[in-house]
Motif scaffolding. Structure first.
Motif, PDB file in Angstrom:
ATOM      1  N   MET A 153      85.905  34.408  15.543  1.00  0.00           N
ATOM      2  CA  MET A 153      87.286  34.793  15.275  1.00  0.00           C
ATOM      3  C   MET A 153      87.340  36.121  14.554  1.00  0.00           C
ATOM      4  SD  MET A 153      89.592  33.453  12.214  1.00  0.00           S
ATOM      5  CE  MET A 153      88.367  34.180  11.229  1.00  0.00           C
TER       6      MET A 153
ATOM      7  N   LEU B 233      90.522  34.916  19.045  1.00  0.00           N
ATOM      8  CA  LEU B 233      89.646  33.744  19.045  1.00  0.00           C
ATOM      9  C   LEU B 233      88.736  33.866  20.250  1.00  0.00           C
ATOM     10  CD1 LEU B 233      92.344  31.032  18.233  1.00  0.00           C
ATOM     11  CD2 LEU B 233      90.699  32.047  16.660  1.00  0.00           C
TER      12      LEU B 233
ATOM     13  N   VAL C  96      87.841  27.899  22.867  1.00  0.00           N
ATOM     14  CA  VAL C  96      89.039  27.891  22.024  1.00  0.00           C
ATOM     15  C   VAL C  96      89.879  26.673  22.382  1.00  0.00           C
ATOM     16  CG1 VAL C  96      91.136  29.136  21.386  1.00  0.00           C
ATOM     17  CG2 VAL C  96      89.032  30.408  21.878  1.00  0.00           C
TER      18      VAL C  96
ATOM     19  N   TYR D 203      90.654  38.157  12.497  1.00  0.00           N
ATOM     20  CA  TYR D 203      92.072  38.156  12.144  1.00  0.00           C
ATOM     21  C   TYR D 203      92.378  39.402  11.343  1.00  0.00           C
ATOM     22  CZ  TYR D 203      96.448  36.953   9.823  1.00  0.00           C
ATOM     23  OH  TYR D 203      97.728  36.979   9.348  1.00  0.00           O
TER      24      TYR D 203
ATOM     25  N   ALA E  92      87.586  27.661  17.349  1.00  0.00           N
ATOM     26  CA  ALA E  92      86.961  28.660  18.210  1.00  0.00           C
ATOM     27  C   ALA E  92      85.520  28.856  17.775  1.00  0.00           C
ATOM     28  CB  ALA E  92      87.727  29.979  18.151  1.00  0.00           C
TER      29      ALA E  92
END
Length: 197
Positions: free
Chosen positions: A172, A183, A187, A174, A169
């Protein structure tokens, strides 16, 4: 005492406080004008954004209140900047352990860490690996890791490997605690079928 003299004395005593105040003001002005200039206080030396100490081939560990190691940072060269209380590290290797015992490893050409190692910016060949099931690995030229909050983000192209699956990607974010992966940009993903049982 003649009335004229008495009248003059009364006027003089009436204006005496004003005359004395004028003389005092004139004397004060003369003292201030002729007094030497005060010595300026020496300004503390300004280092700007200069490191206050260096470390070569080092390891820094942080522990919680019970004595359990939370994180360890190793590097070839470290520079501490007192104005921001940050540590810049060349060829960094990091290891952090959550209270549940999950290990996260990180490596990069260069890193910038806050004082307790809970926020680290990784630059150049950055890799963050979460040793859990399934194993997660993030790769990119820039990764921003928050070890205690268990988050990793980047505004640059990244590769995410989760078990046998692989994603790429442009950016990002997380968050492991919320189990959310975002993402952004272009992607692409390759999902591998689960192994038969």
């Amino acid at each position: 005492m003649s009335p004229v003299l008495r009248q003059g004395w009364d006027r003089f005593t009436l204006y005496l406080p004003i005359i004395l105040m004028g003389l005092l003001a004139l004397g004060t002005w003369w003292l201030v004008r002729n007094a030497p200039a005060p010595i300026a206080a020496a300004a503390p030396p300004s280092n700007g954004n200069q490191p206050d100490y260096f470390m070569k081939v080092f390891s820094v560990k942080s522990f919680d209140a019970t004595g359990r190691m939370q994180s360890e940072i190793k590097g070839d060269m470290g520079r501490h900047f007192p104005d921001t209380d940050t540590l810049e590290i060349d060829n960094v290797r990091m290891r952090s352990v959550t209270p549940q015992g999950i290990v996260t490893l990180a490596t990069a050409n260069r890193a910038l860490s806050n004082a307790d190692g809970s926020e680290v910016q990784l630059f150049g060949n950055a890799v963050v690996t979460r040793e859990a099931q399934p194993r997660l690995e993030f790769r990119g030229e820039f990764l921003h890791a928050f070890t205690q909050a268990e988050r990793v983000r980047s505004d640059q192209p990244v590769v995410l490997i989760r078990g046998n699956d692989k994603f790429t990607a442009d950016a990002m974010e997380y968050d492991h605690l919320d189990q959310v992966l975002q993402l952004r940009g272009r992607v692409r993903g390759v999902l591998m079928p689960a192994a038969p049982r």
